[in-house]
Design a protein around this motif. Structure first.
Motif, PDB file in Angstrom:
ATOM      1  N   ALA A 134       0.859  -1.181   0.000  1.00 16.48           N
ATOM      2  CA  ALA A 134       0.000   0.000   0.000  1.00 16.48           C
ATOM      3  C   ALA A 134       0.897   1.233   0.000  1.00 16.48           C
ATOM      4  CB  ALA A 134      -0.914   0.003   1.219  1.00 16.48           C
TER       5      ALA A 134
ATOM      6  N   ILE B 190       0.055   7.524   4.096  1.00 15.58           N
ATOM      7  CA  ILE B 190      -1.098   6.715   4.525  1.00 15.58           C
ATOM      8  C   ILE B 190      -1.059   6.701   6.043  1.00 15.58           C
ATOM      9  CG2 ILE B 190      -2.242   4.468   4.387  1.00 15.58           C
ATOM     10  CD1 ILE B 190      -0.768   4.010   1.740  1.00 15.58           C
TER      11      ILE B 190
ATOM     12  N   ILE C 215      -4.446   6.013  -2.197  1.00 14.55           N
ATOM     13  CA  ILE C 215      -3.696   4.783  -1.935  1.00 14.55           C
ATOM     14  C   ILE C 215      -3.539   3.983  -3.225  1.00 14.55           C
ATOM     15  CG2 ILE C 215      -3.673   2.601  -0.640  1.00 14.55           C
ATOM     16  CD1 ILE C 215      -5.472   4.017   1.442  1.00 14.55           C
TER      17      ILE C 215
END
Length: 589
Positions: free
Chosen positions: A71, A327, A335
């Motif tokens: 991610a 994030i 993302i």
């Protein structure tokens, strides 16, 4: 701006009082704050991140199993021009968003030089339709080189001050050194207004070193995207300026700059990425900011550090790190899910918590809106352009004379000054196509002066025909290069008939053309259509002998009166460093 209600809802959701909208389960989070990669889940509500804790066990209305993918924060392009892509903001979405770019910091100086503040407003009308974030670097130079060019609009300190108050405005757009080193009050006022708002000023310091660079930085300039050499980069870091490492179509600077940083073991904290000017086809084939990240890794930058250059470093630079660039809880949920971090090819892209791209494709429609008719009627020639328009009279009665020629450098926008000897016939200086010295002209297209500036250029390689474009930085008059004046005149006629665009002409016949009606700069078509048409134009230009990796991008920059060493405008040949017009023919001593 976050409201009381939004902040309260975020807190209560994290406490388990409300369900999250989305849970990205089983990711390897690239944490750019702690410089770690670890397994966890990501919880999202109302477009913001609620939690990244492995210990959180929150309810979510939708759960996406990510199977251990990385991610990565949404990528940020710190300086770009929509107009150079030839695409509207809506059409560009299908190209950049699948590559993982969720924020574009756009200097709209091209449309501003054509249509002023009203042109900017027309562009901003597209924002609500976009699956990415468009932020504005408010154009500081409209016109770019007063007294040396004719453009379509004017934006003084008062106009810039009003635009700087727009919610989307994050900085004062690129400001070239002549405005500071020549102590021009109007531009100093623009800087002062920007700094008073605690916003930054973008630079454009190409070729400046030493004390000139120190003076330039002292005015409050925060960055520069024009570094070409390692020494230029080092000197900017020394004076406290950040460097936007650029990789565009004709400005390929990443390898040299990142290579130098690694070789000299320089810190990465004040480096970030931008494209500046990159054609859509190259973005599609090669990548956007994700290409910069992957290439930096190939050169030896660590994985997390390379990601930081495209995310946190950029967000901090524009003082937006509380919203984007990581994030982390409270930030907007931009993302990317990536299977191989070193390839940086997203399988999924989320923008503010919504899935907007999957498997290299945009998954939501982003139709091009209706742009006003007045913005599609900007090519107005004051006089008929014929082959006579491109004649260069000789000041000597000798059979040859010396002239100053713009000498191109492939894959760069800078050029060199070349002194060449050209033939004179019947009082006219002729080109020398055998030695690749062609005529280059700028035709004023706003119906104001009817001026035509004519010079000579080496490096295009044309053996026949002509090519023209209605986007010529930064005044955006019609730029045309050719082997003969008849084809040059025909090319200009085609551009006028299309109300902006590109064309290639041979023996009076149009080989390829593309309409760019929005300000004479951008197409109303989708990205696929524009890329196909541009491929056809490039192929036509190369069939005439044209060299270079991006012929029309090179053509658009050749006239620039703010990039050394030479520029050409409708008023004539410009010595960029001296900021003055000079004769094409070198006077006899």
């Amino acid at each position: 701006m976050r409201t009381f209600e939004e902040i309260k809802d975020t807190i209560e959701t994290g406490l388990g009082k409300h369900p999250c909208d989305l849970k990205l389960q089983n990711v390897r989070l690239v944490n750019v704050y702690s410089s770690e990669i670890y397994n966890t889940d990501i919880y999202i509500k109302n477009g913001r991140i609620i939690s990244i804790s492995p210990e959180a066990n929150l309810e979510a209305q939708e759960v996406v199993e990510c199977c251990g993918q990385f991610a990565v924060p949404g990528l940020i392009d710190t300086h770009m021009h929509f107009e150079s892509t030839m695409l509207s903001p809506e059409a560009l979405a299908s190209v950049v968003v699948p590559q993982g770019t969720t924020t574009l910091c756009a200097d709209l100086m091209e449309i501003a030089n054509v249509a002023g503040a009203d042109g900017l407003k027309a562009m901003l009308d597209s924002i609500s339709r976009l699956p990415y974030r468009m932020l504005i670097e408010v154009s500081s130079r409209v016109p770019t080189a007063p007294g040396l060019e004719t453009n379509g609009a004017y934006m003084g300190a008062e106009e810039v001050r009003a635009i700087m108050d727009w919610q989307e405005s994050i900085s004062l757009g690129e400001l070239d050194p002549s405005k500071i080193l020549l102590v021009k009050d109007e531009y100093i006022e623009k800087i002062a207004d920007t700094l008073a708002r605690r916003k930054i000023v973008n630079g454009h310091a190409i070729g400046r070193l030493g004390q000139e660079l120190n003076v330039y930085a002292s005015a409050g300039i925060s960055d520069d995207h024009e570094c070409v050499t390692e020494e230029e980069l080092l000197q900017r870091l020394r004076v406290g300026m950040s460097v936007l490492v650029r990789e565009g179509s004709t400005e390929r600077n990443l390898d040299a700059l990142i290579g130098g940083v690694l070789r000299e073991k320089l810190p990465l904290d004040n480096l970030m990425f931008c494209t500046d000017d990159k054609h859509a086809g190259e973005i599609q084939r090669e990548g956007h900011i994700n290409y910069n990240v992957a290439r930096a890794m190939e050169l030896g930058v660590g994985e997390i550090d390379a990601v930081k250059l495209a995310t946190l470093n950029a967000a901090r630079h524009f003082r937006l790190e509380d919203e984007i660039g990581s994030i982390t809880p409270g930030r907007l949920a931009d993302i990317l899910l990536v299977e191989d971090l070193r390839e940086m090819k997203p399988s999924q892209v989320y923008f503010e918590g919504r899935l907007v791209a999957k498997d290299c494709k945009l998954i939501q429609t982003c139709e091009v809106g209706e742009y006003p008719e007045w913005l599609k009627n900007t090519v107005k020639l004051k006089q008929l352009i014929t082959e006579k328009s491109f004649r260069v009279p000789a000041r000597t009665d000798r059979p040859q004379t010396q002239v100053t020629v713009i000498d191109l450098i492939d894959r760069q926008i800078i050029n060199k000054r070349l002194i060449a000897t050209l033939p004179c016939v019947n009082g006219e200086i002729l080109a020398d196509p055998v030695h690749d010295i062609l005529k280059l002209a700028i035709v004023e297209r706003y119906g104001k002066t009817g001026g035509v500036g004519v010079g000579f250029v080496r490096g295009f390689g044309l053996r026949e025909g002509a090519m023209a474009y209605s986007m010529s930085h930064d005044h955006h008059n019609i730029v045309v290069v050719g082997v003969n004046e008849l084809d040059m005149a025909q090319s200009v006629k085609v551009i006028q008939e299309m109300q902006g665009g590109l064309c290639v002409v041979r023996n009076g016949e149009v080989m390829a053309k593309m309409r760019l009606p929005i300000g004479g700069l951008m197409s109303e078509q989708d990205a696929g259509t524009v890329m196909r048409e541009l491929d056809g134009l490039n192929a036509a230009a190369r069939s005439l002998g044209c060299r270079g990796s991006a012929p029309f991008m090179t053509l658009s920059f050749i006239s620039l009166p703010t990039v050394p060493e030479l520029g050409l405008t409708d008023m004539g040949l410009v010595d960029v460093l001296e900021h003055r017009l000079i004769p094409v023919e070198i006077p006899e001593k």
